[in-house]
Design a protein around this motif. Structure first.
Motif, PDB file in Angstrom:
ATOM      1  N   SER A 198       3.721   1.456  -1.773  1.00  0.00           N
ATOM      2  CA  SER A 198       4.629   1.418  -2.923  1.00  0.00           C
ATOM      3  C   SER A 198       4.365   2.615  -3.835  1.00  0.00           C
ATOM      4  N   GLU A 242       4.728  -0.941   6.637  1.00  0.00           N
ATOM      5  CA  GLU A 242       5.484  -1.631   5.588  1.00  0.00           C
ATOM      6  C   GLU A 242       6.989  -1.356   5.687  1.00  0.00           C
ATOM      7  N   THR A 255      -7.668  -0.162 -15.472  1.00  0.00           N
ATOM      8  CA  THR A 255      -8.216   1.194 -15.364  1.00  0.00           C
ATOM      9  C   THR A 255      -9.413   1.371 -16.288  1.00  0.00           C
ATOM     10  N   ARG A 296      -2.864   5.146  -7.735  1.00  0.00           N
ATOM     11  CA  ARG A 296      -4.148   4.837  -7.093  1.00  0.00           C
ATOM     12  C   ARG A 296      -4.517   5.883  -6.040  1.00  0.00           C
ATOM     13  N   GLU A 297      -3.647   6.076  -5.054  1.00  0.00           N
ATOM     14  CA  GLU A 297      -4.031   6.937  -3.943  1.00  0.00           C
ATOM     15  C   GLU A 297      -4.161   8.398  -4.361  1.00  0.00           C
ATOM     16  N   ARG A 351     -11.853  10.944  -4.268  1.00  0.00           N
ATOM     17  CA  ARG A 351     -10.794  10.240  -4.998  1.00  0.00           C
ATOM     18  C   ARG A 351     -10.885   8.730  -4.790  1.00  0.00           C
ATOM     19  N   GLN A 389     -13.642  -3.955 -12.409  1.00  0.00           N
ATOM     20  CA  GLN A 389     -12.839  -5.181 -12.490  1.00  0.00           C
ATOM     21  C   GLN A 389     -13.694  -6.406 -12.172  1.00  0.00           C
ATOM     22  N   ASP A 401       0.218   3.068   6.373  1.00  0.00           N
ATOM     23  CA  ASP A 401       0.738   2.042   5.449  1.00  0.00           C
ATOM     24  C   ASP A 401       2.263   2.081   5.429  1.00  0.00           C
ATOM     25  N   GLU A 441     -13.384   1.499  -9.827  1.00  0.00           N
ATOM     26  CA  GLU A 441     -12.492   0.617 -10.601  1.00  0.00           C
ATOM     27  C   GLU A 441     -12.603  -0.825 -10.105  1.00  0.00           C
ATOM     28  N   LEU A 446       0.812  -1.217   0.000  1.00  0.00           N
ATOM     29  CA  LEU A 446       0.000   0.000   0.000  1.00  0.00           C
ATOM     30  C   LEU A 446       0.847   1.269   0.000  1.00  0.00           C
ATOM     31  N   LYS A 498      -7.441   6.204   5.074  1.00  0.00           N
ATOM     32  CA  LYS A 498      -7.176   7.582   4.662  1.00  0.00           C
ATOM     33  C   LYS A 498      -6.880   8.495   5.837  1.00  0.00           C
ATOM     34  N   GLN A 545     -13.373   6.781  -6.812  1.00  0.00           N
ATOM     35  CA  GLN A 545     -12.917   6.348  -8.139  1.00  0.00           C
ATOM     36  C   GLN A 545     -12.256   4.966  -8.056  1.00  0.00           C
ATOM     37  N   VAL A 546     -11.492   4.758  -6.980  1.00  0.00           N
ATOM     38  CA  VAL A 546     -10.812   3.468  -6.796  1.00  0.00           C
ATOM     39  C   VAL A 546     -11.841   2.354  -6.626  1.00  0.00           C
ATOM     40  N   GLY A 569      -6.473   8.092  -8.243  1.00  0.00           N
ATOM     41  CA  GLY A 569      -7.696   7.294  -8.353  1.00  0.00           C
ATOM     42  C   GLY A 569      -7.853   6.571  -9.684  1.00  0.00           C
ATOM     43  N   LEU A 570      -6.708   6.221 -10.314  1.00  0.00           N
ATOM     44  CA  LEU A 570      -6.784   5.614 -11.649  1.00  0.00           C
ATOM     45  C   LEU A 570      -7.111   4.129 -11.619  1.00  0.00           C
ATOM     46  N   ALA A 571      -6.939   3.491 -10.479  1.00  0.00           N
ATOM     47  CA  ALA A 571      -7.010   2.030 -10.485  1.00  0.00           C
ATOM     48  C   ALA A 571      -7.394   1.484  -9.134  1.00  0.00           C
ATOM     49  N   TYR A 572      -7.872   0.241  -9.146  1.00  0.00           N
ATOM     50  CA  TYR A 572      -7.950  -0.543  -7.915  1.00  0.00           C
ATOM     51  C   TYR A 572      -6.687  -1.395  -7.825  1.00  0.00           C
ATOM     52  N   ASP A 573      -6.324  -1.997  -8.957  1.00  0.00           N
ATOM     53  CA  ASP A 573      -5.187  -2.910  -8.998  1.00  0.00           C
ATOM     54  C   ASP A 573      -4.065  -2.293  -9.827  1.00  0.00           C
TER      55      ASP A 573
END
Lengths: 427, 419
Positions: free
Chosen positions: A280, B77, A315, A287-288, B126, B137, B73, B133, A278, B62, B129-130, A291-295
């Motif tokens: 990386s 990590e 995406t 993502r964070e 924001r 998926q 996080d 997605e 999370l 968040k 949006q995730v 907001g372009l992706a979940y994966d």
């Protein structure tokens, strides 16, 4: 955390008279024994028209021996609630088993028999073929798999790493019993096998069971045949699959170093920095923050031959171009942006910490030790790997990025209206 | 048949504020797992807020007024640990796996996130949006689509029939204020179980948890979930979907079983699932896959939930064979009640399940998950009854059970075909 498995005084390594290597680690905590029988034969040993042979062969090991039918094998395993399975990878193949300790001797002896005396019954070959062909067709249902297969094919051309281990419809349709018998005869031999046993069992008892089941397996006079692998030439391409999916898949692949290459540890570290967890870089930036992706992630498989460094994202189709640009930017910026000492140290802590967390169960330990041994790295590699990671400097990371992160191979999948323009823009 | 219990190896402590702590020290483990379970899954949502529980799970990460987004996080990590979360209908849970000596430093962060999630408006937009997605998926996954269709048919208006992810349409209409309200209503100590397993003793654990999990906000009023009862199946409900890009048909048949208030019965259904389709020597796999070769694969599933359990048979097969396979499965289901189950078959199923249980409690994270799950939907010590209860079952007990719950006259059947 566990620094090194080698420091554990309980690890015993023995080579039998016939060349078979045995690794035993006693761990009395739980009433469980896990074992692996590794074979130094993976899909890289397949000639092109037999792609999928090793995977097919491994699947058939549990489907019949000189004395046992497929159902008799299943009943033996399931009646004691054990698990027994097989797998084929690019650089090796493996039989895995797990039992409560009282059942270990019986199931291990069975696994040894499966390895030594498979009979490849004709009816089982046909059933396996039918199931395998359907499995190949089912890969079409998974957008990620399709996009990755496309990337791999583009990057590896004639090299066996180009194909998924399961093979293709054409090659699997053509496999005959004598192919299986020949391959088994040539490659399944004691000097090509590493057995690892981890769990509630003494090293003496474990070794005695291996001796009994595999000690009289005769050595073959001639060495196992090796294949001359075609060189992998680099000529980056962009390929696209048009499918009316809800999400587009965008992947970039950079030809990367083998496990024995000096850049290996630095690339693993960069992979952690970019794609692991999370915190990386790819996760945070794409993502964070956007907001372009979940994966969104990266992976860099450990390979004896030329590996690949892959970053990918799923995406919304209209974001495919932005996502591709974002992925490339984050990977390739490492050529010119030196990581801070803190970023590098964080990546090291993360990689080494998670490496230690990957040694929690008997099965994980049995897999790791045997894998290092079968790749020819030796069990010492468990410590060496950690030392190499710890020694990577920010300048090493930059140099490695400059060496490997040039133009990537690009693989796209998604609705034609969205991916076709992105692909066209790459020419 | 009474539930037999053996000595429970974990400590269960109810703190003054109502929070439940479950702890088990595992000697010789350098790792600790902290797994926090909250009774705030999708079932707690009003229907018009569907997806809120899962979206909140994302927003927990968040940050708080003290802890900017991403700090947690990064802290976990970079200490070599791992963190993640998951949401289902009955629960949401959040966990960290980390070196034992780092727990004292990191647990207060996790507690702060859970108790004091700030849910900032810009992060809300924001992160939505995730989640959208994530939904996209899922919609590209035919098995997810099939599962949702089956759930709707089985549960009708009960919340188990709704996707945990919610829908894009509903999520677009939700606000950060509503989410803060949901959070404050449900993330309360009496709804929360903290499980700590691994290389740490009880005493420091109690002190650590007491210190970290204090200062809960007063519970807020929040639109209540209107929970319809789990409907009885009136007969056979059948639905056929045609999906693009499908290479193979699927048949899923589902029956509803009892919830956690009849745990011993539920475990009996678990045994019947193993007898039917767990492993190559089970009845359906042997007959339909190995002998008659009518299916690519077939399996049985049994999932235990708070309000009811779900028993499923799923087959991957050619479209032309669907009707025939469904009829054969109905026959075999009928036979379960009509004919005694042989001792060997029963013994095989018991050993498979008992060993699976042993194999799935090897690592601290697995153990924490098991305790947290049972602690949230039932009582934590009930998981200890699993093995003795299975061992006590005979064919005489199982046949009436099959007769009561698994009938070819009342089930749901969802069929996926290539478009």
């Amino acid at each position: 955390m566990t620094a090194s498995l080698l420091q554990a005084p309980r690890l015993h390594r023995t080579v039998l008279a016939n060349g078979l290597t045995v690794l035993v680690l006693e761990n009395p905590v739980a009433d469980i024994v896990s074992a692996r029988l590794f074979i130094r034969a993976g899909s890289t040993l397949e000639v092109a028209h037999q792609a999928g042979l090793v995977s097919f062969l491994m699947g058939l090991l549990t489907k019949g021996t000189e004395r046992l039918s497929s159902m008799a094998i299943a009943e033996t395993v399931e009646s004691v609630g054990a698990s027994l399975g097989t797998d084929a990878a690019a650089d090796y193949s493996v039989i895995s088993l797990k039992t409560v300790s009282a059942d270990f001797a019986e199931i291990f002896a069975l696994a040894a028999t499966l390895l030594r005396q498979p009979s490849f019954p004709l009816d089982e070959i046909e059933l396996e073929r039918k199931l395998t062909l359907q499995q190949i067709r089912s890969m079409q249902e998974q957008p990620f798999t399709l996009a990755f297969n496309q990337l791999r094919q583009a990057m590896y051309g004639e090299h066996p790493y180009a194909l998924p281990g399961i093979g293709t419809e054409a090659t699997v349709s053509a496999i005959v019993q004598s192919d299986l018998i020949d391959f088994h005869h040539q490659h399944m031999r004691p000097d090509n096998v590493v057995v690892t046993i981890v769990g509630r069992i003494t090293p003496e008892a474990a070794l005695a069971q291996v001796e009994q089941a595999l000690g009289d397996w005769p050595v073959l006079p001639q060495p196992a045949p090796v294949l001359a692998l075609p060189a992998v030439t680099t000529a980056p391409t962009c390929s696209a699959i048009a499918q009316e999916t809800n999400q587009a898949i965008v992947m970039v692949g950079y030809p990367a170093a083998s496990v024995t290459h000096p850049a290996y540890a630095a690339l693993k570290l960069i992979n952690t920095y970019l794609g692991n967890g999370l915190s990386s870089r790819l996760f945070v930036e794409l993502r964070e923050k956007r907001g372009l992706a979940y994966d969104v992630s990266a992976f860099y498989p450990t390979r004896l031959g030329p590996s690949q460094f892959v970053a990918y994202i799923g995406t919304a189709p209209e974001n495919a171009a932005t996502a591709l640009e974002g992925l490339r930017f984050e990977v390739e910026r490492l050529q010119t942006t030196v990581l801070s000492d803190e970023e590098l140290q964080s990546a090291k802590n993360k990689l080494l910490g998670q490496y230690a967390l990957g040694k929690q169960t008997n099965a994980q330990i049995a897999q790791l030790l045997g894998w290092y041994e079968i790749l020819g790295l030796g069990v010492e590699y468990d410590q060496q790997f950690q030392d190499m990671v710890a020694a990577v400097t920010v300048l090493d990371a930059e140099a490695v990025a400059q060496e490997f992160f040039h133009s990537p191979y690009i693989s796209l999948l998604g609705p034609e209206d969205f991916v076709a323009p992105v692909a066209a823009a790459q020419d | 048949m009474p539930l037999n219990s053996v000595d429970f190896p974990a400590s269960v402590i109810r703190l003054e504020n109502g929070l439940t702590l479950i702890h088990q020290e595992i000697a010789a483990t350098p790792v600790v797992v902290a797994d926090v379970w909250v009774r705030a899954g999708a079932i707690a949502e009003p229907a018009e807020w569907a997806g809120m529980a899962h979206f909140l799970e994302h927003m927990i990460f968040k940050g708080t007024d003290q802890l900017p987004p991403g700090v947690f996080d990064y802290a976990i990590e970079t200490q070599g640990g791992m963190t993640n979360a998951a949401t289902s209908h009955d629960y949401a849970h959040f966990y960290i796996t980390i070196a034992a000596d780092m727990l004292a430093q990191t647990l207060p962060y996790l507690a702060d996130l859970l108790l004091h999630a700030a849910i900032p408006a810009d992060e809300f937009s924001r992160e939505r949006q995730v989640v959208l997605e994530e939904i996209r998926q899922a919609q590209d996954d035919p098995d997810w689509l099939g599962y949702q269709a089956m759930s709707e048919l089985v549960y009708q208006d009960h919340p188990y029939g709704r996707p945990v992810l919610g829908t894009a349409e509903i999520l677009q209409q939700r606000s950060p204020e509503e989410m803060r309200c949901f959070h404050q209503a449900h993330y309360q100590p009496d709804q929360m179980t903290v499980v700590i397993t691994g290389g740490i003793a009880l005493e420091p654990t109690v002190a650590m948890v007491k210190h970290a999990f204090r200062g809960f906000a007063a519970p807020s009023a929040c639109p209540p979930a209107a929970i319809a009862p789990v409907p009885e199946l009136p007969g056979v409900r059948r639905e056929i979907l045609h999906l693009p890009r499908l290479e193979q048909s699927r048949l899923t048949m589902a029956w509803v079983g009892p919830g956690i208030d009849q745990l011993e019965t539920a475990y009996g259904l678990d045994l019947l699932a193993a007898i039917l389709a767990e492993g190559r020597s089970s009845r359906l796999v042997r007959e339909l896959r190995e002998d008659r070769q009518l299916v690519q694969d077939i399996g049985a599933g049994f999932s235990l939930q708070r309000e009811c359990s779900l028993f499923t048979i799923q087959a991957w097969l050619e479209g032309d064979d669907v009707d025939r396979v469904e009829a054969i499965v109905c026959d075999r289901i009928d036979e379960l009640a009509a004919k005694p189950i042989s001792d060997a078959e029963l013994a095989r199923a018991k050993r498979l399940l008992c060993n699976d249980y042993a194999f799935s409690t090897e690592a601290p994270g697995q153990l924490a998950g098991l305790y947290g799950y049972y602690g949230t939907i039932a009582n934590v010590d009930r998981c200890l009854a699993y093995v003795p209860t299975l061992q006590g079952y005979t064919s005489d007990h199982l046949q009436p059970l099959a007769d009561r719950y698994l009938t070819p006259l009342r089930y749901v059947s969802t069929i996926l075909h290539p478009a």
